[in-house]
Write a protein that holds these residues in place. Sequence first.
Motif, PDB file in Angstrom:
ATOM      1  N   ASP A   9      11.000  -1.247   4.654  1.00  0.00           N
ATOM      2  CA  ASP A   9      11.619   0.047   4.933  1.00  0.00           C
ATOM      3  C   ASP A   9      12.839  -0.087   5.831  1.00  0.00           C
ATOM      4  O   ASP A   9      13.758   0.727   5.768  1.00  0.00           O
ATOM      5  N   TRP A  10      12.856  -1.110   6.681  1.00  0.00           N
ATOM      6  CA  TRP A  10      13.996  -1.289   7.578  1.00  0.00           C
ATOM      7  C   TRP A  10      15.288  -1.468   6.779  1.00  0.00           C
ATOM      8  O   TRP A  10      16.361  -1.068   7.236  1.00  0.00           O
ATOM      9  N   GLY A  70       0.850  -1.185   0.000  1.00  0.00           N
ATOM     10  CA  GLY A  70       0.000   0.000   0.000  1.00  0.00           C
ATOM     11  C   GLY A  70       0.882   1.230   0.000  1.00  0.00           C
ATOM     12  O   GLY A  70       2.077   1.153   0.301  1.00  0.00           O
ATOM     13  N   THR A  71       0.282   2.341  -0.326  1.00  0.00           N
ATOM     14  CA  THR A  71       1.042   3.574  -0.423  1.00  0.00           C
ATOM     15  C   THR A  71       1.551   4.013   0.953  1.00  0.00           C
ATOM     16  O   THR A  71       1.045   3.582   1.991  1.00  0.00           O
ATOM     17  N   MET A  72       2.553   4.858   0.935  1.00  0.00           N
ATOM     18  CA  MET A  72       3.141   5.385   2.161  1.00  0.00           C
ATOM     19  C   MET A  72       2.064   6.063   3.014  1.00  0.00           C
ATOM     20  O   MET A  72       1.268   6.849   2.502  1.00  0.00           O
ATOM     21  N   GLY A  73       2.015   5.717   4.295  1.00  0.00           N
ATOM     22  CA  GLY A  73       1.089   6.362   5.215  1.00  0.00           C
ATOM     23  C   GLY A  73      -0.259   5.690   5.355  1.00  0.00           C
ATOM     24  O   GLY A  73      -1.096   6.137   6.139  1.00  0.00           O
ATOM     25  N   VAL A  74      -0.490   4.592   4.629  1.00  0.00           N
ATOM     26  CA  VAL A  74      -1.808   3.953   4.639  1.00  0.00           C
ATOM     27  C   VAL A  74      -2.035   3.097   5.881  1.00  0.00           C
ATOM     28  O   VAL A  74      -3.161   2.752   6.203  1.00  0.00           O
ATOM     29  N   GLY A  75      -0.944   2.745   6.589  1.00  0.00           N
ATOM     30  CA  GLY A  75      -1.092   1.994   7.824  1.00  0.00           C
ATOM     31  C   GLY A  75      -0.470   0.609   7.821  1.00  0.00           C
ATOM     32  O   GLY A  75      -0.759  -0.215   8.692  1.00  0.00           O
ATOM     33  N   GLU A 123      -0.378  10.642  -5.011  1.00  0.00           N
ATOM     34  CA  GLU A 123      -0.211  10.309  -6.433  1.00  0.00           C
ATOM     35  C   GLU A 123      -0.101   8.803  -6.632  1.00  0.00           C
ATOM     36  O   GLU A 123      -0.619   8.253  -7.592  1.00  0.00           O
ATOM     37  N   ARG A 124       0.558   8.134  -5.720  1.00  0.00           N
ATOM     38  CA  ARG A 124       0.822   6.698  -5.861  1.00  0.00           C
ATOM     39  C   ARG A 124      -0.386   5.836  -5.502  1.00  0.00           C
ATOM     40  O   ARG A 124      -0.469   4.684  -5.922  1.00  0.00           O
ATOM     41  N   ILE A 125      -1.331   6.371  -4.750  1.00  0.00           N
ATOM     42  CA  ILE A 125      -2.461   5.561  -4.263  1.00  0.00           C
ATOM     43  C   ILE A 125      -3.228   4.915  -5.428  1.00  0.00           C
ATOM     44  O   ILE A 125      -3.740   3.806  -5.304  1.00  0.00           O
ATOM     45  N   ARG A 126      -3.271   5.579  -6.559  1.00  0.00           N
ATOM     46  CA  ARG A 126      -4.001   5.054  -7.718  1.00  0.00           C
ATOM     47  C   ARG A 126      -3.336   3.822  -8.335  1.00  0.00           C
ATOM     48  O   ARG A 126      -3.985   3.046  -9.015  1.00  0.00           O
ATOM     49  N   THR A 127      -2.043   3.646  -8.127  1.00  0.00           N
ATOM     50  CA  THR A 127      -1.323   2.533  -8.743  1.00  0.00           C
ATOM     51  C   THR A 127      -1.734   1.187  -8.151  1.00  0.00           C
ATOM     52  O   THR A 127      -1.455   0.145  -8.751  1.00  0.00           O
ATOM     53  N   TRP A 167       5.696  -3.594   2.611  1.00  0.00           N
ATOM     54  CA  TRP A 167       6.486  -2.634   1.839  1.00  0.00           C
ATOM     55  C   TRP A 167       5.554  -1.942   0.869  1.00  0.00           C
ATOM     56  O   TRP A 167       4.448  -2.402   0.596  1.00  0.00           O
ATOM     57  N   VAL A 168       5.995  -0.856   0.289  1.00  0.00           N
ATOM     58  CA  VAL A 168       5.164  -0.087  -0.638  1.00  0.00           C
ATOM     59  C   VAL A 168       4.743  -0.941  -1.843  1.00  0.00           C
ATOM     60  O   VAL A 168       3.573  -1.012  -2.176  1.00  0.00           O
TER      61      VAL A 168
END
Length: 162
Positions: A35-36, A9-14, A130-134, A77-78
């Motif tokens: 991310d680690w 999922g996109t950054m910040g989604v949880g 912007e990335r959420i749509r991907t 991960w994203v």
Amino acid sequence: MKKLIIVNGTMGVGKSSVCKLLCKTLDRSVWLDGDWCWMMQPWTVNEENIIMVENNINYLLHSFLTNTSFDYVIFSWVLHRKEMIDRLLARLADLEFELQVITLTCSESALRQRMQEDHRTEEQINRSLERIRTYAGMHSHTVDTSEMGLDEAVLLIKNRLL
């Protein structure tokens, strides 16, 4: 059979919040946050570092998937492109496991609010929006967390796994 649970999922989604609680509530589980493997100063995205990070992720996932102590391997991960997941899975092709790909999503307003509460920069917020749509075309099970609490999201994922 051992289960590999990819949460993207996109950054910040949880993702981190969900996976942290999911790992605590699943017996015999381990969690790797992609991310680690990028925690470096300065943060430099170049070919050498991309290869290193992917190698480290592969090594850790392979180790977790072959360790008899774990039944559930959670990886967050994203992973905003299908080919990223395909490349990751190709390197684990020699192992047997059941795969679950879970995509976390939320509304743009919920994402903005969460990221602001997390003190993210406007640039980070805009990039994530912007990335959420991907993720719309991802071949995965989607969990929309817009109106959902953390416990509810984890329960929904656990019910899918068990």
